[in-house]
Design a protein around this motif. Structure first.
Motif, PDB file in Angstrom:
ATOM      1  N   ALA A 239       7.945  27.454  80.400  1.00 24.92           N
ATOM      2  CA  ALA A 239       9.371  27.732  80.332  1.00 24.92           C
ATOM      3  C   ALA A 239       9.803  27.663  78.873  1.00 24.92           C
ATOM      4  CB  ALA A 239      10.141  26.705  81.162  1.00 24.92           C
ATOM      5  N   ASP A 240      10.778  28.467  78.520  1.00 23.87           N
ATOM      6  CA  ASP A 240      11.238  28.489  77.126  1.00 23.87           C
ATOM      7  C   ASP A 240      11.694  27.109  76.666  1.00 23.87           C
ATOM      8  OD1 ASP A 240      12.779  31.806  77.266  1.00 23.87           O
ATOM      9  OD2 ASP A 240      10.703  31.171  76.893  1.00 23.87           O
ATOM     10  N   SER A 241      12.237  26.343  77.565  1.00 19.11           N
ATOM     11  CA  SER A 241      12.805  25.042  77.199  1.00 19.11           C
ATOM     12  C   SER A 241      11.744  24.022  76.797  1.00 19.11           C
ATOM     13  CB  SER A 241      13.627  24.490  78.359  1.00 19.11           C
ATOM     14  OG  SER A 241      12.824  24.339  79.516  1.00 19.11           O
ATOM     15  N   VAL A 242      10.477  24.275  77.142  1.00 22.16           N
ATOM     16  CA  VAL A 242       9.434  23.295  76.830  1.00 22.16           C
ATOM     17  C   VAL A 242       8.372  23.839  75.887  1.00 22.16           C
ATOM     18  CG1 VAL A 242       9.816  22.229  79.094  1.00 22.16           C
ATOM     19  CG2 VAL A 242       7.896  23.815  78.775  1.00 22.16           C
ATOM     20  N   LYS A 243       8.450  25.103  75.555  1.00 22.30           N
ATOM     21  CA  LYS A 243       7.452  25.701  74.659  1.00 22.30           C
ATOM     22  C   LYS A 243       7.389  24.944  73.339  1.00 22.30           C
ATOM     23  CE  LYS A 243       7.369  30.500  76.243  1.00 22.30           C
ATOM     24  NZ  LYS A 243       7.778  31.896  75.945  1.00 22.30           N
ATOM     25  N   GLY A 244       6.170  24.687  72.912  1.00 25.18           N
ATOM     26  CA  GLY A 244       5.964  23.970  71.654  1.00 25.18           C
ATOM     27  C   GLY A 244       6.017  22.462  71.796  1.00 25.18           C
ATOM     28  N   ARG A 245       6.468  21.974  72.962  1.00 22.57           N
ATOM     29  CA  ARG A 245       6.540  20.528  73.180  1.00 22.57           C
ATOM     30  C   ARG A 245       5.597  20.070  74.290  1.00 22.57           C
ATOM     31  NH1 ARG A 245      11.108  18.285  75.069  1.00 22.57           N
ATOM     32  NH2 ARG A 245      11.740  20.145  76.238  1.00 22.57           N
ATOM     33  N   PHE A 246       5.422  20.892  75.311  1.00 23.20           N
ATOM     34  CA  PHE A 246       4.583  20.535  76.455  1.00 23.20           C
ATOM     35  C   PHE A 246       3.295  21.355  76.411  1.00 23.20           C
ATOM     36  CE2 PHE A 246       8.142  19.178  79.640  1.00 23.20           C
ATOM     37  CZ  PHE A 246       8.665  18.334  78.674  1.00 23.20           C
TER      38      PHE A 246
END
Length: 123
Positions: A60-67
């Motif tokens: 999901a865009d909201s978690v890209k780069g973090r998850f």
């Protein structure tokens, strides 16, 4: 219980958690596995999915780069590494086994679900 999710807990903003999803009485090595989350009074949202061999992932865009989603076939386990957590990430996180080898963002493409694990991020 088809799948078991674990690893949730209480963490401060900016912290990290690693969720695990195991299938104690079945193997999902030929299936994609996804993670979804549901915050209070909100719908269940897609978080990430990984293909049967781990070669394809989607977020999901909201978690890209973090998850980061990953899987270990030898352990019959799928992981969700969550970094830089924010209060908006607070939710019950569910893992699910897809009907096919490639997952999607649609919950209807998933057949078996775990019971969920609570993630709470404090500000």
């Amino acid at each position: 219980v088809q799948l078991q999710a674990s690893g949730g807990g209480l963490v401060q903003a900016g912290g990290s958690l690693r969720l695990s999803c195991v299938a104690p009485r079945r193997t999902f090595s030929n299936n994609a596995v996804g993670w979804f989350r549901q915050a209070p009074e909100k719908e269940r949202d897609f978080v990430a999915t990984i293909s049967w061999n781990g070669g394809r992932t989607s977020y999901a865009d909201s978690v890209k780069g973090r998850f980061t989603i990953s899987r270990d076939h030898a352990k019959n386990t799928v992981y969700l590494q969550m970094n830089s957590l924010a209060p908006d990430d607070t939710a019950v996180y569910y893992c699910a086994q897809a009907r096919g080898s490639i997952g999607s963002a649609s919950s209807s493409d998933y057949r078996y679900w775990g019971q969920g694990t609570q993630v709470t991020v404090s500000s």
